[in-house]
Motif scaffolding. Structure first.
Motif, PDB file in Angstrom:
ATOM      1  N   MET A 190      -0.480  10.333   2.589  1.00  0.00           N
ATOM      2  CA  MET A 190       0.682   9.777   3.256  1.00  0.00           C
ATOM      3  C   MET A 190       0.452   8.313   3.645  1.00  0.00           C
ATOM      4  SD  MET A 190       3.546  10.915   3.786  1.00  0.00           S
ATOM      5  CE  MET A 190       4.976  10.897   4.729  1.00  0.00           C
ATOM      6  N   VAL A 191      -0.766   7.996   4.087  1.00  0.00           N
ATOM      7  CA  VAL A 191      -1.092   6.624   4.460  1.00  0.00           C
ATOM      8  C   VAL A 191      -1.052   5.729   3.223  1.00  0.00           C
ATOM      9  CG1 VAL A 191      -2.915   5.119   5.342  1.00  0.00           C
ATOM     10  CG2 VAL A 191      -2.451   7.292   6.474  1.00  0.00           C
ATOM     11  N   LEU A 192      -1.627   6.215   2.112  1.00  0.00           N
ATOM     12  CA  LEU A 192      -1.629   5.412   0.883  1.00  0.00           C
ATOM     13  C   LEU A 192      -0.210   5.157   0.382  1.00  0.00           C
ATOM     14  CD1 LEU A 192      -4.645   6.931  -1.082  1.00  0.00           C
ATOM     15  CD2 LEU A 192      -4.578   4.865   0.314  1.00  0.00           C
ATOM     16  N   LEU A 193       0.638   6.157   0.469  1.00  0.00           N
ATOM     17  CA  LEU A 193       2.035   5.989   0.068  1.00  0.00           C
ATOM     18  C   LEU A 193       2.722   4.964   0.962  1.00  0.00           C
ATOM     19  CD1 LEU A 193       4.504   6.725  -1.617  1.00  0.00           C
ATOM     20  CD2 LEU A 193       4.899   8.640  -0.050  1.00  0.00           C
ATOM     21  N   GLY A 194       2.507   5.051   2.254  1.00  0.00           N
ATOM     22  CA  GLY A 194       3.096   4.085   3.184  1.00  0.00           C
ATOM     23  C   GLY A 194       2.627   2.664   2.901  1.00  0.00           C
ATOM     24  N   LEU A 195       1.335   2.502   2.645  1.00  0.00           N
ATOM     25  CA  LEU A 195       0.807   1.179   2.301  1.00  0.00           C
ATOM     26  C   LEU A 195       1.382   0.687   0.975  1.00  0.00           C
ATOM     27  CD1 LEU A 195      -2.923   1.570   3.385  1.00  0.00           C
ATOM     28  CD2 LEU A 195      -1.200   0.083   4.429  1.00  0.00           C
ATOM     29  N   GLY A 196       1.516   1.602   0.020  1.00  0.00           N
ATOM     30  CA  GLY A 196       2.114   1.241  -1.258  1.00  0.00           C
ATOM     31  C   GLY A 196       3.532   0.732  -1.084  1.00  0.00           C
ATOM     32  N   LEU A 197       4.310   1.415  -0.255  1.00  0.00           N
ATOM     33  CA  LEU A 197       5.684   0.979   0.011  1.00  0.00           C
ATOM     34  C   LEU A 197       5.710  -0.379   0.707  1.00  0.00           C
ATOM     35  CD1 LEU A 197       7.201   4.392   1.129  1.00  0.00           C
ATOM     36  CD2 LEU A 197       7.693   3.158  -1.001  1.00  0.00           C
ATOM     37  N   PHE A 201       3.394  -2.812   0.492  1.00  0.00           N
ATOM     38  CA  PHE A 201       3.042  -3.863  -0.455  1.00  0.00           C
ATOM     39  C   PHE A 201       4.116  -4.053  -1.525  1.00  0.00           C
ATOM     40  CE2 PHE A 201      -1.184  -3.254   1.389  1.00  0.00           C
ATOM     41  CZ  PHE A 201      -1.485  -4.583   1.668  1.00  0.00           C
ATOM     42  N   ALA A 202       4.797  -2.987  -1.902  1.00  0.00           N
ATOM     43  CA  ALA A 202       5.918  -3.131  -2.839  1.00  0.00           C
ATOM     44  C   ALA A 202       7.021  -3.973  -2.190  1.00  0.00           C
ATOM     45  CB  ALA A 202       6.458  -1.765  -3.256  1.00  0.00           C
ATOM     46  N   ALA A 203       7.296  -3.728  -0.915  1.00  0.00           N
ATOM     47  CA  ALA A 203       8.315  -4.512  -0.206  1.00  0.00           C
ATOM     48  C   ALA A 203       7.915  -5.985  -0.130  1.00  0.00           C
ATOM     49  CB  ALA A 203       8.540  -3.944   1.197  1.00  0.00           C
ATOM     50  N   ILE A 204       6.642  -6.249   0.145  1.00  0.00           N
ATOM     51  CA  ILE A 204       6.164  -7.635   0.196  1.00  0.00           C
ATOM     52  C   ILE A 204       6.335  -8.295  -1.171  1.00  0.00           C
ATOM     53  CG2 ILE A 204       4.097  -9.088   0.422  1.00  0.00           C
ATOM     54  CD1 ILE A 204       3.166  -7.058   2.616  1.00  0.00           C
ATOM     55  N   GLY A 205       5.981  -7.572  -2.223  1.00  0.00           N
ATOM     56  CA  GLY A 205       6.135  -8.110  -3.575  1.00  0.00           C
ATOM     57  C   GLY A 205       7.589  -8.383  -3.929  1.00  0.00           C
ATOM     58  N   ILE A 206       8.471  -7.499  -3.520  1.00  0.00           N
ATOM     59  CA  ILE A 206       9.901  -7.678  -3.801  1.00  0.00           C
ATOM     60  C   ILE A 206      10.437  -8.884  -3.038  1.00  0.00           C
ATOM     61  CG2 ILE A 206      12.180  -6.643  -3.474  1.00  0.00           C
ATOM     62  CD1 ILE A 206      10.752  -3.914  -4.160  1.00  0.00           C
ATOM     63  N   VAL A 207      10.055  -9.037  -1.782  1.00  0.00           N
ATOM     64  CA  VAL A 207      10.467 -10.206  -0.996  1.00  0.00           C
ATOM     65  C   VAL A 207       9.934 -11.482  -1.654  1.00  0.00           C
ATOM     66  CG1 VAL A 207      10.151 -11.387   1.213  1.00  0.00           C
ATOM     67  CG2 VAL A 207      10.726  -8.960   1.174  1.00  0.00           C
ATOM     68  N   ILE A 264       5.613 -16.404  -0.676  1.00  0.00           N
ATOM     69  CA  ILE A 264       5.066 -15.051  -0.623  1.00  0.00           C
ATOM     70  C   ILE A 264       4.751 -14.624  -2.052  1.00  0.00           C
ATOM     71  CG2 ILE A 264       5.545 -12.638  -0.037  1.00  0.00           C
ATOM     72  CD1 ILE A 264       7.356 -13.671   2.188  1.00  0.00           C
ATOM     73  N   PRO A 265       3.499 -14.268  -2.307  1.00  0.00           N
ATOM     74  CA  PRO A 265       3.138 -13.873  -3.675  1.00  0.00           C
ATOM     75  C   PRO A 265       3.793 -12.551  -4.065  1.00  0.00           C
ATOM     76  CG  PRO A 265       1.283 -13.561  -2.197  1.00  0.00           C
ATOM     77  CD  PRO A 265       2.375 -14.212  -1.398  1.00  0.00           C
ATOM     78  N   PRO A 270       0.613  -8.201  -4.462  1.00  0.00           N
ATOM     79  CA  PRO A 270       1.108  -7.042  -3.725  1.00  0.00           C
ATOM     80  C   PRO A 270       1.646  -5.933  -4.624  1.00  0.00           C
ATOM     81  CG  PRO A 270       1.844  -9.045  -2.661  1.00  0.00           C
ATOM     82  CD  PRO A 270       1.198  -9.450  -3.949  1.00  0.00           C
ATOM     83  N   ILE A 271       2.296  -6.296  -5.734  1.00  0.00           N
ATOM     84  CA  ILE A 271       2.822  -5.271  -6.638  1.00  0.00           C
ATOM     85  C   ILE A 271       1.678  -4.521  -7.314  1.00  0.00           C
ATOM     86  CG2 ILE A 271       4.096  -4.931  -8.798  1.00  0.00           C
ATOM     87  CD1 ILE A 271       5.874  -5.238  -6.297  1.00  0.00           C
ATOM     88  N   LEU A 272       0.639  -5.231  -7.719  1.00  0.00           N
ATOM     89  CA  LEU A 272      -0.519  -4.550  -8.319  1.00  0.00           C
ATOM     90  C   LEU A 272      -1.190  -3.624  -7.309  1.00  0.00           C
ATOM     91  CD1 LEU A 272      -2.104  -7.394 -10.456  1.00  0.00           C
ATOM     92  CD2 LEU A 272      -0.902  -5.362 -11.279  1.00  0.00           C
ATOM     93  N   LEU A 273      -1.301  -4.098  -6.077  1.00  0.00           N
ATOM     94  CA  LEU A 273      -1.885  -3.250  -5.039  1.00  0.00           C
ATOM     95  C   LEU A 273      -1.000  -2.037  -4.768  1.00  0.00           C
ATOM     96  CD1 LEU A 273      -4.127  -2.740  -3.047  1.00  0.00           C
ATOM     97  CD2 LEU A 273      -3.018  -4.309  -1.463  1.00  0.00           C
ATOM     98  N   ALA A 274       0.308  -2.240  -4.734  1.00  0.00           N
ATOM     99  CA  ALA A 274       1.235  -1.114  -4.543  1.00  0.00           C
ATOM    100  C   ALA A 274       1.080  -0.118  -5.686  1.00  0.00           C
ATOM    101  CB  ALA A 274       2.676  -1.619  -4.463  1.00  0.00           C
ATOM    102  N   ALA A 275       0.972  -0.617  -6.910  1.00  0.00           N
ATOM    103  CA  ALA A 275       0.809   0.278  -8.061  1.00  0.00           C
ATOM    104  C   ALA A 275      -0.467   1.095  -7.942  1.00  0.00           C
ATOM    105  CB  ALA A 275       0.816  -0.523  -9.358  1.00  0.00           C
ATOM    106  N   PHE A 276      -1.538   0.455  -7.509  1.00  0.00           N
ATOM    107  CA  PHE A 276      -2.796   1.178  -7.321  1.00  0.00           C
ATOM    108  C   PHE A 276      -2.626   2.263  -6.258  1.00  0.00           C
ATOM    109  CE2 PHE A 276      -6.610   1.698  -4.712  1.00  0.00           C
ATOM    110  CZ  PHE A 276      -7.457   2.269  -5.653  1.00  0.00           C
ATOM    111  N   LEU A 277      -2.020   1.907  -5.139  1.00  0.00           N
ATOM    112  CA  LEU A 277      -1.830   2.878  -4.056  1.00  0.00           C
ATOM    113  C   LEU A 277      -0.906   4.012  -4.482  1.00  0.00           C
ATOM    114  CD1 LEU A 277      -1.572   0.288  -1.176  1.00  0.00           C
ATOM    115  CD2 LEU A 277      -3.428   1.924  -1.507  1.00  0.00           C
TER     116      LEU A 277
END
Length: 123
Positions: A1-8, A10-16, A23-24, A28-35
């Protein structure tokens, strides 16, 4: 659950980061994909099949690296965002040094990745 939350997160940061230049997006998207790969098959599938993020993630996972354009954008975004942060947001010399070294490390890492040829229209 924590990994999913972190993934979301970092995905939000990447989208922003798509719309806000300082903002890179790629990191963040690669990190979200890993998570997502460790926590949710559904979100992993979503990000890998995404029309914008999917090619970056598939290339990363297959070891093809990034295009020269993507590397340039990443290096410029890191340089700008870290320079602004170092110049205006931090007072501690130690934190400036550590963040500066981290930024340099990120840039070196990105530049050492394989460079994937640009794919363009067939001639």
């Amino acid at each position: 659950m924590v990994l999913l939350g972190l993934g979301l997160l970092f995905a939000a940061i990447g989208i922003v980061g798509i719309w806000i230049p300082l903002i890179p997006t790629t990191g963040p998207i690669l990190l979200a994909a890993f998570l997502f790969s460790k926590s949710s098959a559904r979100f992993d599938r979503w990000v890998v099949e995404h029309r914008v993020f999917g090619p970056i993630i598939r290339d990363w996972r297959s070891g093809h690296g990034f295009t020269l354009r993507l590397k340039a954008v990443a290096v410029i975004a890191i340089a700008l965002s870290f320079t602004i942060t170092l110049g205006f947001a931090l007072d501690s010399p130690m934190m400036r040094l550590l963040l500066g070294l981290f930024g340099i490390g990120l840039i070196v890492y990105i530049l050492r990745l394989p460079t994937k040829p640009e794919t363009g229209p067939a001639a």
